[in-house]
Scaffold this motif. Structure first.
Motif, PDB file in Angstrom:
ATOM      1  N   CYS A  21       0.853  -1.189   0.000  1.00  0.00           N
ATOM      2  CA  CYS A  21       0.000   0.000   0.000  1.00  0.00           C
ATOM      3  C   CYS A  21       0.894   1.245   0.000  1.00  0.00           C
ATOM      4  CB  CYS A  21      -0.927   0.031   1.217  1.00  0.00           C
ATOM      5  SG  CYS A  21      -1.909   1.555   1.255  1.00  0.00           S
ATOM      6  N   ILE A  23       0.009   4.241   0.354  1.00  0.00           N
ATOM      7  CA  ILE A  23      -0.437   5.238   1.330  1.00  0.00           C
ATOM      8  C   ILE A  23       0.060   4.851   2.729  1.00  0.00           C
ATOM      9  CG2 ILE A  23      -2.460   6.335   2.395  1.00  0.00           C
ATOM     10  CD1 ILE A  23      -2.000   7.196  -0.510  1.00  0.00           C
ATOM     11  N   CYS A  24      -0.051   3.570   3.070  1.00  0.00           N
ATOM     12  CA  CYS A  24       0.461   3.102   4.377  1.00  0.00           C
ATOM     13  C   CYS A  24       1.978   2.900   4.340  1.00  0.00           C
ATOM     14  CB  CYS A  24      -0.212   1.791   4.763  1.00  0.00           C
ATOM     15  SG  CYS A  24      -1.992   1.915   4.983  1.00  0.00           S
ATOM     16  N   GLN A  28       0.149  -4.545   3.271  1.00  0.00           N
ATOM     17  CA  GLN A  28      -1.108  -4.478   4.016  1.00  0.00           C
ATOM     18  C   GLN A  28      -2.055  -5.566   3.513  1.00  0.00           C
ATOM     19  OE1 GLN A  28      -1.968  -2.881   6.614  1.00  0.00           O
ATOM     20  NE2 GLN A  28      -0.586  -1.138   6.777  1.00  0.00           N
ATOM     21  N   CYS A  58      -7.269  -1.224   0.536  1.00  0.00           N
ATOM     22  CA  CYS A  58      -6.420  -1.434   1.711  1.00  0.00           C
ATOM     23  C   CYS A  58      -7.315  -1.462   2.954  1.00  0.00           C
ATOM     24  CB  CYS A  58      -5.386  -0.320   1.818  1.00  0.00           C
ATOM     25  SG  CYS A  58      -4.436  -0.382   3.357  1.00  0.00           S
ATOM     26  N   GLN A  60      -6.389  -1.101   5.920  1.00  0.00           N
ATOM     27  CA  GLN A  60      -5.906  -0.179   6.945  1.00  0.00           C
ATOM     28  C   GLN A  60      -6.367   1.253   6.660  1.00  0.00           C
ATOM     29  OE1 GLN A  60      -4.306  -0.921   9.754  1.00  0.00           O
ATOM     30  NE2 GLN A  60      -4.240   1.243  10.337  1.00  0.00           N
ATOM     31  N   CYS A  61      -6.076   1.744   5.420  1.00  0.00           N
ATOM     32  CA  CYS A  61      -6.396   3.149   5.114  1.00  0.00           C
ATOM     33  C   CYS A  61      -7.606   3.298   4.198  1.00  0.00           C
ATOM     34  CB  CYS A  61      -5.184   3.851   4.500  1.00  0.00           C
ATOM     35  SG  CYS A  61      -4.763   3.254   2.845  1.00  0.00           S
TER      36      CYS A  61
END
Ligand SMILES: [Zn+2]
Length: 249
Positions: A21, A23-24, A28, A58, A60-61
């Protein structure tokens, strides 16, 4: 009788996999989504429709990225831990993403050693990755808290409030009702117009802020990232406030 029919997108969860990911900034758990275009009558569809694309979300985000399900060893029907999914769905992830993972380590540990090109790309990329979420959100009808409260308030503004005001104000009942109705429409209109900005503040800023934090971008770097989006006529460009983002640095 009016029959509403046409084509609509059908999104179907097809499993879970591990992936990188951006962004993370690391591996992920992702949900894989099949996007189809199906015929509908009154927005009721049958079947998954003709394949348009695959997305991965994702977990997570919640960023949506393009996906190629064939790139995974297999997809897991169940959402499992990242370590488990890496083993079963994408065991070669560390090798495939080695260069990117090395770059991410540089971002996190020694951002001052990034080349100007690397720094520019790492700052601009998340804006472009998150922008489609804003386009998708604004393209759909959503009743967020602001709009729901405006509708509720407007209901009282055209029912109870005029009745109470006619008892205390020396105006005609019709004028008071008309004034209340205009205020109700203005409040609803204002909430609809600012819904995109609220979404960006609630959904995009909390993801983009931590992503950019290690780089501590300057105001001018942030402005040029937004200017790029604006040149592409992306809605996020006018709805994101740089000051909201800078609170994270
Ligand atoms: Zn993520």
């Amino acid at each position: 009788m009016l029959i509403i029919w046409g084509k609509t997108h059908v999104r179907k969860n097809i499993g879970y996999a591990a992936d990188f990911c951006p962004i993370c900034r690391g591996p992920q758990v992702f949900k894989l989504i099949r996007v189809g275009l199906a015929s509908h009558v009154y927005y009721i569809t049958s079947g998954d429709g003709e394949l348009v694309s695959h997305d991965r979300e994702c977990q997570q985000c919640k960023t949506l990225l393009n996906a190629n399900p064939d790139g995974y060893l297999t997809l897991s029907k169940k959402k499992q831990s990242l370590a488990e999914l890496m083993k079963t769905t994408f065991p070669s992830l560390p090798e495939v993403y080695k260069d990117r993972l090395d770059l991410e380590e540089k971002v996190m540990k020694t951002p001052a050693l990034l080349t100007p090109q690397e720094r520019a790309i790492m700052i601009r990329t998340p804006f472009h990755l998150l922008s489609p979420l804003v386009e998708m959100r604004i393209g759909q009808t959503h009743l967020d808290t602001g709009i729901s409260l405006a509708l509720l308030g407007s209901f009282f503004l055209v029912t109870i409030v005029p009745v109470l005001l006619t008892k205390i104000l020396p105006f005609d009942e019709a004028i008071i009702f008309l004034a209340c109705a205009i205020i109700a429409l203005l409040v609803i209109g204002w909430q609809l117009l600012t819904a995109g900005s609220r979404y960006v503040k609630r959904r995009i800023i909390p993801v983009l802020g931590p992503n950019l934090k290690p780089l501590r971008p300057t105001e001018s770097e942030l402005k040029s990232a937004l200017a790029e989006l604006k040149a592409d006529q992306k809605k996020m460009a006018t709805r994101l406030k740089i000051a909201d983002l800078q609170k994270y640095f």
